[in-house]
Design an enzyme around this catalytic site. Sequence first.
Site, PDB file in Angstrom:
ATOM      1  N   ARG A 262     -26.333  24.957   2.789  1.00 22.53           N
ATOM      2  CA  ARG A 262     -28.051  24.613   3.710  1.00 22.53           C
ATOM      3  C   ARG A 262     -28.448  23.658   3.595  1.00 22.53           C
ATOM      4  NH1 ARG A 262     -26.542  27.978   6.868  1.00 22.53           N
ATOM      5  NH2 ARG A 262     -27.560  29.955   7.418  1.00 22.53           N
ATOM      6  N   GLU A 290     -33.694  22.245  11.314  1.00 20.22           N
ATOM      7  CA  GLU A 290     -33.270  22.453  12.036  1.00 20.22           C
ATOM      8  C   GLU A 290     -33.671  22.863  13.612  1.00 20.22           C
ATOM      9  OE1 GLU A 290     -29.715  24.663  11.713  1.00 20.22           O
ATOM     10  OE2 GLU A 290     -29.148  22.970   9.555  1.00 20.22           O
ATOM     11  N   HIS A 309     -24.934  21.343  13.180  1.00 16.61           N
ATOM     12  CA  HIS A 309     -24.723  22.534  12.454  1.00 16.61           C
ATOM     13  C   HIS A 309     -23.943  23.734  13.485  1.00 16.61           C
ATOM     14  CE1 HIS A 309     -27.079  26.193   9.507  1.00 16.61           C
ATOM     15  NE2 HIS A 309     -24.604  26.315   9.761  1.00 16.61           N
TER      16      HIS A 309
END
Lengths: 342, 342
Positions: A262, A290, A309
């Site tokens: 993260r 994000e 991601h």
Amino acid sequence: MIAAASECRVSLPPVIEYDADRADLPLVVVPVSIPSMTTLLRDRLDEFAGLARVRIHTDWTDDEDVLAARMSDATVVMSTGFRASARLLERIAGRVRCITFCGTGAVSFIDLEAARRLGITICNAVHYGDNAVAEHAIALMFEHTHRVGELNARTHQGGWPGADITELSGRTLGIIGLGGIGRRVSRLAHGIGLRLLVWDRHPDAAELAALNAESAATMDEVFSRADIVSLHLALNDATRGIIGPAQLDLMRPGALLVNTARAELIEPGAMLRRLSRGDIAAAIDVTAPEPLPDDDPLRTLPNLIITPHVAWRSDRALAALVEQNVRSAVEFLKGGAYNVLV
Amino acid sequence: MIAAASECRVSLPPVIEYDADRADLPLVVVPVSIPSMTTLLRDRLDEFAGLARVRIHTDWTDDEDVLAARMSDATVVMSTGFRASARLLERIAGRVRCITFCGTGAVSFIDLEAARRLGITICNAVHYGDNAVAEHAIALMFEHTHRVGELNARTHQGGWPGADITELSGRTLGIIGLGGIGRRVSRLAHGIGLRLLVWDRHPDAAELAALNAESAATMDEVFSRADIVSLHLALNDATRGIIGPAQLDLMRPGALLVNTARAELIEPGAMLRRLSRGDIAAAIDVTAPEPLPDDDPLRTLPNLIITPHVAWRSDRALAALVEQNVRSAVEFLKGGAYNVLV
């Protein structure tokens, strides 16, 4: 984790309904989806037989009004990664009683405090993607050393761009956090000849011995000694911003920071400032926020490799994820509990 | 292996001379070089003390007239990868008595028959880059499954291109040729959880057992069963064109062909035709010819990852290579022999 702008190669109807005529049954809604997850969910719909109707919306939107409308008559919502703010949860509370989340780190996507307050059960999925994410961490390291993606792009454009590369074997990999993913990264790295220097709050001596890994007394020791530092901590109140300028300044010239965990583990702005000095590099699958804004200065750094991601989105991880989420939804509908987080 | 268009970050003089005033000594010439090799060679010049003068040209050219002129008064030539055709060898024969070659597969760069006929000793280097090339083969596989380079390029351009990935672990990797590099690829792949199916003319039972590898009875069995086929044969009269349409047709939809060995192992045009069907992919570090012409149709294939023969060019491989080449040159000057190929 966000699944916007997914690549659609299959042709799907906008909505898939299962047992739509059984108005006597509670409704399970998937308010947004991506093609790979839609296909996997569709193949498991019979698990809801006699328990619930299911409605899958196969497109993607971040519009809260649309999301709220789609969830308005659902008892269970299956999330494929949309943002569930306190405001959105308040709009659906009362009717919606359970949300399954397509991942482990639900905290980054769902306001868990609001869910608790509103009495909405939150289920997540665990360890489904340990190998996928661990392989992605290794893939990020290989792109830094062997430059395959960069050189492929340049070669497809023309020319023959000779370039030096480096090797991974023999380097020291620092692992911050030896949970499920950290352990798997360590095993893969051990298998390709990296030396391991591990920091964990509760080091597992047997695991460290099996990996021929050295235990670091402090996190700072890892940052100062490793050629590559890979982050594998869960995000929580104790770990948010646990890495700051003090740690990043310890990194040696030529070192690489890898983050598949993260972005919020690192103090806001600290990585950008450290990378701007140009003597270290980073390779990350996570950003904050994000999606990363188009004008974010991270996008312009030549010494930063970014993937959007995707580490969790392997074929096998998605299958395990959908299996766990369906089981959570089914158990909730039966009055049971599986992978309940809140 | 060709080193044209290298990236120069260091500032080097056009020519580096060692003991230039010792006209009594034979001359060693490096007619073209790349910065990383120049630096490594420069650091070893004292090994020639009392044996030879050395002249390193630090730029690159493929012009045969320039190459011939630069080598005209050399006794020993150290090649960093220029083409030595029969015609060029004939121009320098008589004066030049030995050429050291910066790699194993000298046959792709030097006309060995002409060298033999002209009495020029050819030395190569062996196993210097086994790990570098093996890691590059794994890096090519990771780019195919995890798409780091592709997604990084797209993310640097803007947006947040969600994408599915796949995993390597659990797949079956077919190894064609279990020499130094094939062995090292097998070890790395075993370490990251791939299953191994190996074809070799002389299979080493102990090695196969250590890798938990299955021995394939025929090369065709590997092509028909493996998820990934990786080529690790030396190029010689017995292996040139050993793989043709018959083998490539056996590959299963979704399979990946990896070539870090030599393009000429595959019949000319066969890979292009097979890839054009779109159901398999390839990832290669070698082409025929090299550099690949700008209008070569391979450059336009979306299912082909190409790197420009860089797998051998790691920091450690270059250091080992230069060490071996210097030792070959020094031994030749002393009347001895080291790594003599012809």
